[in-house]
Design a protein around this motif. Structure first.
Motif, PDB file in Angstrom:
ATOM      1  N   ASP A   1       0.816  -1.212   0.000  1.00  0.00           N
ATOM      2  CA  ASP A   1       0.000   0.000   0.000  1.00  0.00           C
ATOM      3  C   ASP A   1       0.852   1.266   0.000  1.00  0.00           C
ATOM      4  O   ASP A   1       0.376   2.330  -0.396  1.00  0.00           O
ATOM      5  CB  ASP A   1      -0.925   0.015   1.212  1.00  0.00           C
ATOM      6  CG  ASP A   1      -2.200  -0.791   0.994  1.00  0.00           C
ATOM      7  OD1 ASP A   1      -2.609  -0.945  -0.175  1.00  0.00           O
ATOM      8  OD2 ASP A   1      -2.785  -1.254   1.993  1.00  0.00           O
ATOM      9  N   MET A   2       2.093   1.186   0.437  1.00  0.00           N
ATOM     10  CA  MET A   2       2.951   2.368   0.472  1.00  0.00           C
ATOM     11  C   MET A   2       3.405   2.792  -0.916  1.00  0.00           C
ATOM     12  O   MET A   2       3.840   3.930  -1.109  1.00  0.00           O
ATOM     13  CB  MET A   2       4.161   2.117   1.373  1.00  0.00           C
ATOM     14  CG  MET A   2       3.780   1.910   2.823  1.00  0.00           C
ATOM     15  SD  MET A   2       5.192   1.461   3.849  1.00  0.00           S
ATOM     16  CE  MET A   2       4.384   1.211   5.446  1.00  0.00           C
ATOM     17  N   ASN A   3       3.340   1.897  -1.880  1.00  0.00           N
ATOM     18  CA  ASN A   3       3.654   2.209  -3.285  1.00  0.00           C
ATOM     19  C   ASN A   3       2.830   1.278  -4.167  1.00  0.00           C
ATOM     20  O   ASN A   3       3.344   0.308  -4.714  1.00  0.00           O
ATOM     21  CB  ASN A   3       5.142   2.031  -3.558  1.00  0.00           C
ATOM     22  CG  ASN A   3       5.549   2.298  -4.996  1.00  0.00           C
ATOM     23  OD1 ASN A   3       6.525   1.746  -5.491  1.00  0.00           O
ATOM     24  ND2 ASN A   3       4.802   3.145  -5.698  1.00  0.00           N
ATOM     25  N   PRO A   4       1.540   1.575  -4.318  1.00  0.00           N
ATOM     26  CA  PRO A   4       0.645   0.638  -5.008  1.00  0.00           C
ATOM     27  C   PRO A   4       0.920   0.470  -6.493  1.00  0.00           C
ATOM     28  O   PRO A   4       0.571  -0.565  -7.065  1.00  0.00           O
ATOM     29  CB  PRO A   4      -0.744   1.216  -4.759  1.00  0.00           C
ATOM     30  CG  PRO A   4      -0.507   2.672  -4.463  1.00  0.00           C
ATOM     31  CD  PRO A   4       0.811   2.728  -3.765  1.00  0.00           C
ATOM     32  N   ILE A   5       1.530   1.473  -7.136  1.00  0.00           N
ATOM     33  CA  ILE A   5       1.796   1.387  -8.574  1.00  0.00           C
ATOM     34  C   ILE A   5       3.277   1.673  -8.799  1.00  0.00           C
ATOM     35  O   ILE A   5       3.775   2.743  -8.439  1.00  0.00           O
ATOM     36  CB  ILE A   5       0.939   2.386  -9.372  1.00  0.00           C
ATOM     37  CG1 ILE A   5      -0.546   2.141  -9.101  1.00  0.00           C
ATOM     38  CG2 ILE A   5       1.231   2.278 -10.862  1.00  0.00           C
ATOM     39  CD1 ILE A   5      -1.425   3.329  -9.409  1.00  0.00           C
ATOM     40  N   LEU A   6       3.960   0.701  -9.394  1.00  0.00           N
ATOM     41  CA  LEU A   6       5.382   0.836  -9.702  1.00  0.00           C
ATOM     42  C   LEU A   6       5.578   0.582 -11.187  1.00  0.00           C
ATOM     43  O   LEU A   6       5.153  -0.455 -11.703  1.00  0.00           O
ATOM     44  CB  LEU A   6       6.190  -0.175  -8.886  1.00  0.00           C
ATOM     45  CG  LEU A   6       7.688  -0.282  -9.183  1.00  0.00           C
ATOM     46  CD1 LEU A   6       8.398   1.030  -8.866  1.00  0.00           C
ATOM     47  CD2 LEU A   6       8.313  -1.431  -8.402  1.00  0.00           C
ATOM     48  N   LEU A   7       6.200   1.522 -11.872  1.00  0.00           N
ATOM     49  CA  LEU A   7       6.501   1.384 -13.292  1.00  0.00           C
ATOM     50  C   LEU A   7       7.987   1.098 -13.447  1.00  0.00           C
ATOM     51  O   LEU A   7       8.828   1.846 -12.938  1.00  0.00           O
ATOM     52  CB  LEU A   7       6.139   2.665 -14.052  1.00  0.00           C
ATOM     53  CG  LEU A   7       4.713   3.179 -13.889  1.00  0.00           C
ATOM     54  CD1 LEU A   7       4.507   4.435 -14.729  1.00  0.00           C
ATOM     55  CD2 LEU A   7       3.703   2.111 -14.274  1.00  0.00           C
ATOM     56  N   LYS A   8       8.313   0.014 -14.159  1.00  0.00           N
ATOM     57  CA  LYS A   8       9.708  -0.378 -14.365  1.00  0.00           C
ATOM     58  C   LYS A   8      10.016  -0.337 -15.859  1.00  0.00           C
ATOM     59  O   LYS A   8       9.674  -1.266 -16.605  1.00  0.00           O
ATOM     60  CB  LYS A   8       9.946  -1.773 -13.794  1.00  0.00           C
ATOM     61  CG  LYS A   8       9.584  -1.907 -12.325  1.00  0.00           C
ATOM     62  CD  LYS A   8      10.096  -3.198 -11.732  1.00  0.00           C
ATOM     63  CE  LYS A   8      11.599  -3.164 -11.581  1.00  0.00           C
ATOM     64  NZ  LYS A   8      12.116  -4.383 -10.910  1.00  0.00           N
ATOM     65  N   PRO A   9      10.649   0.755 -16.331  1.00  0.00           N
ATOM     66  CA  PRO A   9      10.897   0.896 -17.769  1.00  0.00           C
ATOM     67  C   PRO A   9      11.840  -0.185 -18.288  1.00  0.00           C
ATOM     68  O   PRO A   9      12.888  -0.458 -17.698  1.00  0.00           O
ATOM     69  CB  PRO A   9      11.547   2.279 -17.885  1.00  0.00           C
ATOM     70  CG  PRO A   9      11.225   2.979 -16.613  1.00  0.00           C
ATOM     71  CD  PRO A   9      11.127   1.914 -15.576  1.00  0.00           C
ATOM     72  N   GLY A  10      11.445  -0.790 -19.415  1.00  0.00           N
ATOM     73  CA  GLY A  10      12.315  -1.745 -20.096  1.00  0.00           C
ATOM     74  C   GLY A  10      12.926  -1.155 -21.348  1.00  0.00           C
ATOM     75  O   GLY A  10      13.872  -1.700 -21.913  1.00  0.00           O
ATOM     76  N   SER A  11      12.373  -0.039 -21.802  1.00  0.00           N
ATOM     77  CA  SER A  11      12.884   0.695 -22.963  1.00  0.00           C
ATOM     78  C   SER A  11      12.375   2.121 -22.836  1.00  0.00           C
ATOM     79  O   SER A  11      11.731   2.473 -21.842  1.00  0.00           O
ATOM     80  CB  SER A  11      12.394   0.059 -24.274  1.00  0.00           C
ATOM     81  OG  SER A  11      10.991   0.233 -24.420  1.00  0.00           O
ATOM     82  N   ASP A  12      12.642   2.943 -23.843  1.00  0.00           N
ATOM     83  CA  ASP A  12      12.171   4.327 -23.782  1.00  0.00           C
ATOM     84  C   ASP A  12      10.661   4.427 -23.886  1.00  0.00           C
ATOM     85  O   ASP A  12      10.080   5.451 -23.525  1.00  0.00           O
ATOM     86  CB  ASP A  12      12.810   5.154 -24.904  1.00  0.00           C
ATOM     87  CG  ASP A  12      14.286   5.396 -24.662  1.00  0.00           C
ATOM     88  OD1 ASP A  12      14.732   5.245 -23.510  1.00  0.00           O
ATOM     89  OD2 ASP A  12      15.002   5.704 -25.634  1.00  0.00           O
ATOM     90  N   ARG A  13       9.995   3.376 -24.370  1.00  0.00           N
ATOM     91  CA  ARG A  13       8.556   3.459 -24.611  1.00  0.00           C
ATOM     92  C   ARG A  13       7.729   2.438 -23.835  1.00  0.00           C
ATOM     93  O   ARG A  13       6.520   2.578 -23.750  1.00  0.00           O
ATOM     94  CB  ARG A  13       8.251   3.304 -26.102  1.00  0.00           C
ATOM     95  CG  ARG A  13       8.748   4.459 -26.967  1.00  0.00           C
ATOM     96  CD  ARG A  13       8.147   4.399 -28.353  1.00  0.00           C
ATOM     97  NE  ARG A  13       6.698   4.424 -28.352  1.00  0.00           N
ATOM     98  CZ  ARG A  13       5.969   5.539 -28.349  1.00  0.00           C
ATOM     99  NH1 ARG A  13       6.564   6.716 -28.308  1.00  0.00           N
ATOM    100  NH2 ARG A  13       4.647   5.471 -28.370  1.00  0.00           N
ATOM    101  N   ARG A  14       8.344   1.432 -23.269  1.00  0.00           N
ATOM    102  CA  ARG A  14       7.566   0.382 -22.608  1.00  0.00           C
ATOM    103  C   ARG A  14       8.015   0.208 -21.151  1.00  0.00           C
ATOM    104  O   ARG A  14       9.198   0.333 -20.837  1.00  0.00           O
ATOM    105  CB  ARG A  14       7.681  -0.956 -23.333  1.00  0.00           C
ATOM    106  CG  ARG A  14       7.117  -0.930 -24.752  1.00  0.00           C
ATOM    107  CD  ARG A  14       7.006  -2.337 -25.321  1.00  0.00           C
ATOM    108  NE  ARG A  14       5.976  -3.135 -24.672  1.00  0.00           N
ATOM    109  CZ  ARG A  14       4.689  -3.086 -24.988  1.00  0.00           C
ATOM    110  NH1 ARG A  14       4.260  -2.267 -25.944  1.00  0.00           N
ATOM    111  NH2 ARG A  14       3.819  -3.848 -24.354  1.00  0.00           N
TER     112      ARG A  14
END
Length: 511
Positions: free
Chosen positions: A73-86
């Motif tokens: 709950d302290m960070n419900p959404i984490l985005l981990k870039p694999g490239s410049d667009r995804r």
């Protein structure tokens, strides 16, 4: 005290994470039940909670500032870039999808609900929740779908303070401009500003603060001085550009020189923070083969894009330099993605869809990427020391248990069987493991560095009493001290309790 606060910033790396951690520490020391929160984090530095959820590492450290175990709950959404667009989208600690920027937009309504529900749960359990924004709240092209800055502030009616990094220059323009670019409803929630990383004569700064107050009608809640030696777990590699430089005196035989390859998609490079805490260990991040020449230990760190970063390693000549080190018997450590690169082969039909790829061939192992991500908190033993760590990977490494031909000079002639090392293996001067955070275990770190020094022919001896956890606690206390001594904590407490003041001035857009 009961309420919540959003710490926004004029830019990425303005100091939101450390200011949030400092406020959390200050409140916790006052006996307030406080928790951190970041709705959406884009970071390749992550951590695994006790129940196997993946969150941003900055939120794990902020939880430590509160004296708490971190939760999803302290960070419900984490985005981990694999490239410049995804990017891989991790929701409540579990991978949900790999999407591009446009596809992500279609998920925003659902993710906003997830974020608000997580914040509500935290607010029901704690007296105060200190929220951290992402990037800048004035990214006007992204405002309609925003769930991390003013979108969250509006949904939860959060008062906002904006942090600016004066060391970069232009702090007054960036603070004023951030406010002016917001619409009237968003401006009504911005209560004031915090100047970060100030060094110099305060009396020269004060007229500018007075003018900022007059121009915006808002408070300056504090001026935080530059603090040498403070290096907290950070969110992305942008902060590496501002990392304290390695000590100049790195040539003595009692010094151990560590070169960490700065991969394009480097992840969890916080693994080496514990090495940098050791007296006599000099850590540098490098991007060229020539920079490996004088290193006693080369580290291939984690990567969000193992196959792509391996190709970069080859294109830069670093792959050949690493292989040459192995032939000469010079120490190399691969962690997670770096360990995978050291294997003979990598089959990746998941992350890169590249199929079968040749690895560096320095360890007798093969890698196969699985669709299910491994997220765990393993415990093991090495060098007779207990080691606790965490795992975050799609690539599964299988070590060949039979004797194998080797290029490694000190591994002997002909064939040799790899030795166990944590969950991975070692062949001569080449070590590999998927475990992150292992070097934070003090006894293990000292034993490993002593072994590296022997292999490297250095006279280095680890200090017997360095405690990385104590150092981290001291840094968190230093942040709490900064808030207590250099912020208007009375005004901050009133802001948390009562929300943004009524009647704040609205600046016309582009004023």
């Amino acid at each position: 005290m009961k309420g919540a606060l959003l710490v926004a910033g004029t830019t990425s790396d303005a100091g939101k994470s450390v200011v949030t951690a400092g406020i959390c520490r200050w409140l916790a020391r006052r006996g307030v039940r406080v928790a951190p929160f970041k709705a959406q984090n884009m970071s390749l530095n992550s951590f695994v909670t006790g129940d196997g959820a993946e969150i941003g590492r900055a939120q794990a450290v902020q939880a430590a500032a509160c004296g708490l175990e971190p939760t999803a709950d302290m960070n419900p959404i984490l985005l981990k870039p694999g490239s410049d667009r995804r990017s891989q989208v991790v929701v409540l600690g579990r991978p949900m999808a790999d999407v591009d920027a446009m596809e992500y937009g279609a998920l925003k309504d659902r993710l906003r609900t997830v974020a608000v529900e997580s914040l509500d749960r935290l607010r029901s359990r704690y007296d105060v929740v200190v929220c951290e924004g992402a990037g800048s709240p004035a990214e006007i092209n992204l405002r309609p779908g925003d769930i991390a800055n003013m979108g969250l502030a509006q949904a939860a009616r959060l008062p906002v303070i904006v942090v600016g990094d004066i060391d970069r220059g232009g702090v007054f323009a960036s603070m004023y401009g951030t406010l002016a670019l917001l619409d009237a409803a968003d401006q009504a929630l911005v209560a004031g500003f915090v100047v970060n990383k100030f060094r110099g004569a305060r009396e020269l700064l004060e007229p500018g603060l007075d003018m900022l107050r007059g121009l915006t009608g808002r408070e300056v809640y504090g001026v935080l001085p530059w603090l040498d030696g403070l290096w907290m777990d950070v969110e992305d590699s942008l902060a590496l550009d501002n990392r304290p430089p390695a000590a100049a005196s790195a040539s003595g035989r009692g010094t151990l020189r560590v070169a960490v390859v700065r991969l394009p998609r480097i992840s969890n490079f916080t693994d080496v923070d514990a090495l940098a805490s050791e007296p006599g260990v000099v850590v540098r991040f490098v991007t060229s083969a020539a920079e490996l020449d004088d290193a006693d230990l080369v580290i291939l760190p984690g990567s969000r894009a193992t196959v792509s970063d391996l190709a970069w390693l080859r294109s830069t000549g670093l792959a050949d330099a690493v292989r040459e080190r192995a032939v000469k018997g010079r120490p190399i450590l691969g962690v997670c993605g770096g360990y995978q690169m050291l294997a003979r082969t990598i089959r990746d039909d998941v992350e890169s869809a590249a199929g079968l790829v040749e690895g560096l061939g320095l360890l007798p192992a093969s890698v196969e990427f699985a669709s299910e991500k491994t997220l765990s908190r393993p415990v093991g033993e090495a060098y007779g020391c207990r080691v606790s760590a965490y795992e975050i990977h799609h690539g599964t490494v299988t070590v060949d248990p039979t004797p194998t031909p080797t290029l490694v000079a000190s591994a002997g002639n002909g064939e040799r069987r790899a030795e166990p090392f944590l969950d991975g293996c070692r062949l001569g001067p080449v070590w590999g493991t998927t475990w992150h955070g292992a070097l934070e275990n003090d006894a293990f770190r000292r034993a490993f560095l002593a072994d590296v020094a022997i292999v490297a022919g250095r006279d280095f001896a680890p200090a017997p009493d360095t405690s990385f956890s104590a150092l981290r606690e001291a840094r968190l206390d230093a942040l709490g001290d900064l808030v207590e001594r250099h912020m208007d904590t009375g005004a901050l407490a009133r802001l948390i309790d009562g929300g943004a003041p009524d009647g704040l001035r609205t600046l016309p857009p582009g004023a």
